[in-house]
Design a protein around this motif. Structure first.
Motif, PDB file in Angstrom:
ATOM      1  N   ALA A  73      47.681 111.066  10.762  1.00 40.75           N
ATOM      2  CA  ALA A  73      48.313 109.779  11.079  1.00 40.75           C
ATOM      3  C   ALA A  73      48.179 109.439  12.565  1.00 40.75           C
ATOM      4  O   ALA A  73      49.160 109.312  13.291  1.00 40.75           O
ATOM      5  CB  ALA A  73      49.776 109.793  10.645  1.00 40.75           C
ATOM      6  N   THR A  84      48.878 103.569   9.417  1.00 38.91           N
ATOM      7  CA  THR A  84      47.836 104.570   9.149  1.00 38.91           C
ATOM      8  C   THR A  84      47.610 104.626   7.638  1.00 38.91           C
ATOM      9  O   THR A  84      48.312 103.951   6.872  1.00 38.91           O
ATOM     10  CB  THR A  84      48.271 105.972   9.605  1.00 38.91           C
ATOM     11  OG1 THR A  84      49.348 106.413   8.756  1.00 38.91           O
ATOM     12  CG2 THR A  84      48.736 105.991  11.048  1.00 38.91           C
ATOM     13  N   GLY A  85      46.661 105.464   7.235  1.00 40.71           N
ATOM     14  CA  GLY A  85      46.398 105.658   5.806  1.00 40.71           C
ATOM     15  C   GLY A  85      47.600 106.186   5.041  1.00 40.71           C
ATOM     16  O   GLY A  85      47.619 106.143   3.806  1.00 40.71           O
ATOM     17  N   ASN A  86      48.617 106.686   5.745  1.00 37.16           N
ATOM     18  CA  ASN A  86      49.812 107.151   5.044  1.00 37.16           C
ATOM     19  C   ASN A  86      50.445 106.031   4.238  1.00 37.16           C
ATOM     20  O   ASN A  86      51.100 106.278   3.225  1.00 37.16           O
ATOM     21  CB  ASN A  86      50.843 107.694   6.047  1.00 37.16           C
ATOM     22  CG  ASN A  86      50.411 108.992   6.672  1.00 37.16           C
ATOM     23  OD1 ASN A  86      49.223 109.199   6.890  1.00 37.16           O
ATOM     24  ND2 ASN A  86      51.340 109.874   6.968  1.00 37.16           N
ATOM     25  N   GLN A 127      48.858 103.968   2.526  1.00 36.31           N
ATOM     26  CA  GLN A 127      48.198 103.917   1.220  1.00 36.31           C
ATOM     27  C   GLN A 127      48.821 104.929   0.263  1.00 36.31           C
ATOM     28  O   GLN A 127      48.812 104.740  -0.942  1.00 36.31           O
ATOM     29  CB  GLN A 127      46.707 104.247   1.370  1.00 36.31           C
ATOM     30  CG  GLN A 127      45.855 103.054   1.743  1.00 36.31           C
ATOM     31  CD  GLN A 127      44.455 103.512   2.102  1.00 36.31           C
ATOM     32  OE1 GLN A 127      44.128 103.674   3.276  1.00 36.31           O
ATOM     33  NE2 GLN A 127      43.634 103.743   1.096  1.00 36.31           N
ATOM     34  N   LEU A 128      49.332 106.004   0.828  1.00 36.45           N
ATOM     35  CA  LEU A 128      49.940 107.036  -0.016  1.00 36.45           C
ATOM     36  C   LEU A 128      51.334 106.619  -0.465  1.00 36.45           C
ATOM     37  O   LEU A 128      51.711 106.819  -1.615  1.00 36.45           O
ATOM     38  CB  LEU A 128      50.000 108.366   0.746  1.00 36.45           C
ATOM     39  CG  LEU A 128      48.632 108.965   1.113  1.00 36.45           C
ATOM     40  CD1 LEU A 128      48.794 110.107   2.106  1.00 36.45           C
ATOM     41  CD2 LEU A 128      47.910 109.445  -0.139  1.00 36.45           C
TER      42      LEU A 128
END
Lengths: 705, 211
Positions: free
Chosen positions: A65, A600-602, A604-605
């Protein structure tokens, strides 16, 4: 990864044009990280193999992240409010405005009409500089930091019981503990690397006792799990102590030789037999007895706790009771027997250690202590107030009352994370002047008059102190974007313009000053910290203290102090109008206000906060998984998606506060810890009902016969 | 303590220490592929072969404990031939040589192995790029088991499993559901330990493609 026998590691790093070893800025575990950047952007972060806390591991926040650092939303230039709107401005203009307004307000209303907040996410040197700015350049002790709203009760209680404000041991104690008792802490979510360490210890045979209203993941790896009603931790710990006392598990020798005040506790414990405790907590008496025996009979045992203990009306008292339990069984100051509070943010330990608090200088030395105050006065060359300043909640009250006119908030989104959002917003609106020093616009900057673009932890240098009291080096992985500057530079510049020159070239000069003025950190220096850091107290010769209290406690007389504190009901309770108890907390994928992890891509989670509801309550309330529900407390109302799960007990609901669109803290009232004003985020009576037009759950109608 | 010699250098090691640890103490290099100091020794790859005086054949350094008086040779010809052959066989299954920064590529280079004498079937390309951070490129998997052990022994998520046998041996996240729909907690310990980039990071793969 490079094994010790493959010296080619540098070749593997040749792919990157800038590499650094630093300390993670997510959570208080203090993982050491290797950062790799190309063209001013971080490409990858890995764990340092020799990191003392993380031992070659890290979690998805520390490792992945980092994309927020180059998010298009980053503040890259100062902003000034004009005609109600924030507009870009030059540093010169922004700093002139700040200095002009602070001097005007100080002239009209006195220095105590101004307050500053340091940040538990920032370095020790940033926090120390902020404290010096407010105390010396402005002239007031109105300085606090966000540890106020998380672990101030831990700090208070550990100082009362043992003397020093920090964990008594280190994470390595988990490798030697026969038993680990976890109260109000969910490490696999909140402190993932320590969570993984505990899980591995459990797989190797360490027996876990987990105590939490929710069935946390580690409960699945433990010996016994206790689910108390929220707000009844004191009764649980008193019950454990009762059984330890009743069944002869007390370390009489330790109690006699090392402690004081035990008799009063013995008298108190009589009222907390397991049956009485079951009445209060709903924990089956037999389970409580089993847990007490497991801990009491073990040769070594460690206690871990988190915000599930501290963020209560009597949070600081529960920490004192945990200290009682450890002292009764002689489980403190020995290998495997440590008290390990899992601190929330990366530098929640350090920001307080550095004296970014209204009542203490570095190492918790009182502002009212003439000797200490005059030392700083001499070092800083400025007169210093001998009166305690305002805590964060007191600042908001004073702002609403019209006594506090200006705030300088650095690295904290109070309008999202502090309790009773409506009150916080009223405070922000009441201020004549608000400076926010931030990396992104947030809920609080909506009320700011000047916003200064600052730096993320991956862009600065200095030190953090982790939950083991370990000073560790922070080195920049990349530079701040655009015109953004480091917090340290900004604070020094504001101070200079206010007429107080701090005289530092870099954070390392500030660290040297901290060491010079603080006996507990006397031996700390950049060179000595090296790759592995040092755990305070650090003596002048550089030797440090992985374990405290092995021979004596750090109190007058050297004895640990037992506190006879009874159970008292929490500040809020369920009733007919608000029949459920809401507990708030965090999850693995996001960090606190989410300003960093949401970018961040977090995201997306996990892209939203959800409300955990037990199937029994869900059925009764006609709520299905995924339904939008209304959650109403005595002070506010929010809408959030429901998640039906049996990880939680009937009668309780749980949600997080990571997404500003949820505004979970609208629900939290003014109830707070009696000793430290840490808000009671963990016990909120609420009413939950479905609001979707077509709820997915429709109860089966009764047969017509 | 046991006293051993590694390539003639005497070293003292703790009871139970492995030959690999003794070599490290003597500052002698032993090639490894399935070894990671964060995990219990596994002894699967047979790349860390060394010779021990009196032993009829080479022994794996990572799992063989030291005995007092042991004379260890890290570059003895037979042992080194086995190490090279193993690396060559591993490389023969890959559709392309491993990227130069990977541990496998570096071990191969240091052993003087470039390419493989054996041509034959190579793994077909099969990339799982569903996760926001983690990439799983099955064709690069050499079944060393490091990712599975990192997931089990370091993180404790138990999300990865070894599947298949022989040439079809590979790894799978969440029984082929992918990382996101498994018990994976996205810690990345698997990507960190992978010696071939079979599991890597989206950012690193993109970086590699750019350069």
């Amino acid at each position: 990864m490079a094994t010790a026998t493959t010296p080619e590691a540098p070749a593997a790093e040749a792919r990157f044009d800038r590499v650094a070893t630093t300390t993670c800025g997510y959570c208080g575990v203090g993982c050491r990280l290797e950062t790799r950047a190309v063209d001013g952007r971080i490409v990858s972060i890995g764990p340092a193999l020799d990191g003392p806390a993380n031992q070659g591991h890290t979690c998805l926040k520390g490792r992945f992240a980092h994309g927020f650092t180059r998010s298009p939303d980053r503040l890259r230039t100062p902003l000034i409010r004009e005609d109600g709107e924030l507009r870009p401005a030059s540093w010169e203009e922004a700093l002139d405005r700040i200095v002009g307004e602070l001097e005007r307000i100080k002239g009209e209303h006195g220095a105590d009409a101004i307050a500053g907040l340091a940040s538990s996410r920032a370095t020790n040197e940033d926090c120390y500089a902020m404290s010096r700015l407010i105390r010396a350049a402005v002239g007031t002790n109105n300085i606090d930091n966000c540890s106020r709203v998380c672990h101030s009760p831990t700090s208070f209680a550990l100082r009362k019981a043992f003397g020093l404000s920090g964990a008594t041991g280190s994470f390595t104690d988990l490798d030697h503990a026969e038993v680990a008792l976890l109260l109000g802490v969910n490490p696999t979510q909140g402190h993932p690397v320590v969570g993984a360490r505990i899980k591995q210890a459990a797989l190797r045979g360490c027996k876990l006792i987990t105590i939490d209203p929710r069935r946390i993941e580690l409960a699945d790896y433990g010996e016994i799990h206790l689910s108390p009603r929220p707000g009844t931790n004191a009764a649980v710990v008193l019950g454990l102590c009762h059984v330890v006392h009743r069944d002869g598990l007390v370390d009489e020798e330790f109690v006699a030789a090392r402690t004081e005040g035990y008799e009063a506790v013995e008298d108190l414990l009589a009222g907390y037999d397991p049956v009485a405790v079951e009445e209060i907590t709903s924990i089956p008496a037999a389970d409580l007895e089993a847990a007490a025996h497991l801990y009491g009979e073990a040769a070594s045992g460690s206690l871990l706790w988190g915000l599930g203990v501290t963020e209560h009306k009597y949070g600081s008292e529960v920490v004192q009771l945990l200290c009682n339990l450890a002292m009764m069984t002689g489980k403190v100051g020995k290998p495997g027997s440590a008290l390990l509070p899992l601190r929330g943010q990366n530098n929640v330990q350090g920001s307080s250690d550095m004296g970014a608090l209204p009542d203490t200088y570095t190492a918790y030395r009182s502002v009212e202590d003439e000797g200490v105050a005059s030392t700083f006065e001499a070092a800083w060359g400025a007169p210093l107030s001998r009166h305690k300043g305002l805590t964060i909640p007191q600042m908001f009250d004073a702002a609403v009352a019209g006594d506090l006119k200006a705030m300088y908030i650095f690295g904290e989104d109070v309008a999202q994370t502090d309790p009773d959002t409506a009150h916080v917003v009223a405070a922000m609106e009441s201020l004549e002047f608000l400076v926010c020093q931030e990396i992104f616009l947030n809920e609080t900057t909506k009320y700011a008059d000047v916003v200064l673009p600052a730096s993320a932890f991956l862009e600065k240098e200095g030190t953090f102190i982790n939950a083991e009291r370990r000073f560790q080096l922070v080195e920049p992985a990349i530079d701040p974007p655009g015109e953004a500057r480091t917090d340290f530079e900004i604070i020094g510049e504001v101070s200079r313009r206010l007429g107080h020159e701090m005289g530092w070239e870099s954070p390392w000069d500030a660290l040297d000053e901290i060491a010079r003025l603080t006996p507990a950190y006397a031996g700390v220096s950049r060179a000595r910290l090296g790759r592995h850091g040092l755990q305070w107290p650090v003596r002048p010769d550089g030797s440090d203290s992985p374990t405290l209290y092995d021979t004596t406690f750090d109190r007058p007389g050297g004895r640990g102090h037992f506190a006879p504190l009874p159970y008292k009901a929490p500040g809020d309770a369920a009733d007919e109008d608000f029949p459920l108890i809401l507990v708030t907390g965090r999850i693995l994928q996001h960090y606190n206000a989410g300003t960093m992890t949401r970018r961040t891509g977090n995201a997306q989670l996990v892209d939203r906060d959800v409300l955990e509801v037990h199937p029994v309550d869900a059925e009764r309330l006609w709520i299905g998984d995924g339904d939008k529900v209304s959650v109403r407390s005595r002070v506010g109302r929010i809408e959030v998606e429901a998640k039906v799960t049996d990880r939680i007990e009937p009668g309780h609901v749980f949600t997080t506060f990571h997404f500003p669109e949820t505004r979970t803290n609208l629900l939290v009232g003014q109830s707070a810890d009696v000793n430290t004003s840490c808000p009671e985020y963990k016990v909120i009576a609420v009413d939950v009902r479905p609001i979707s037009e077509q709820p997915s759950f429709v109860p089966v109608l009764a047969d017509g016969d | 303590m046991s006293r051993v010699t590694v390539d003639g250098t005497p070293v003292e090691v703790a009871p139970g220490a492995t030959i690999l640890e003794a070599a490290e103490a003597a500052d002698r290099w032993v090639p490894t592929v399935c070894f990671d100091e964060r995990q219990a020794p596994f002894g699967a790859c047979r790349v860390c072969m060394v010779s021990v005086a009196g032993s009829p054949k080479p022994v794996p350094a990572c799992t063989t404990p030291c005995r007092d008086g042991m004379e260890i040779r890290t570059e003895e010809a037979t042992a080194r031939r086995v190490s090279r052959a193993v690396v060559e066989l591993v490389l023969s299954e890959l559709p392309e040589p491993p990227a130069p920064h990977t541990e496998l590529a570096q071990v191969a280079a240091r052993l003087g192995v470039s390419g493989s004498r054996w041509s034959g079937a190579v793994h077909a390309r099969e990339d799982d790029l569903r996760h926001p951070y983690l990439t799983l490129r099955h064709e690069l998997c050499i079944s060393c088991g490091r990712c599975v052990r990192a997931c089990d022994e370091v993180q404790g998520a138990f999300a990865l499993t070894a599947t298949g046998r022989g040439f079809d041996a590979n790894i799978t996240a969440g029984l082929d559901a992918g990382f996101e729909d498994s018990t994976c907690v996205s810690c990345g310990a698997c990507a960190d330990t992978c010696p071939t980039d079979a599991i890597s990071e989206v950012g690193l793969v993109a970086q590699l493609e750019r350069s």
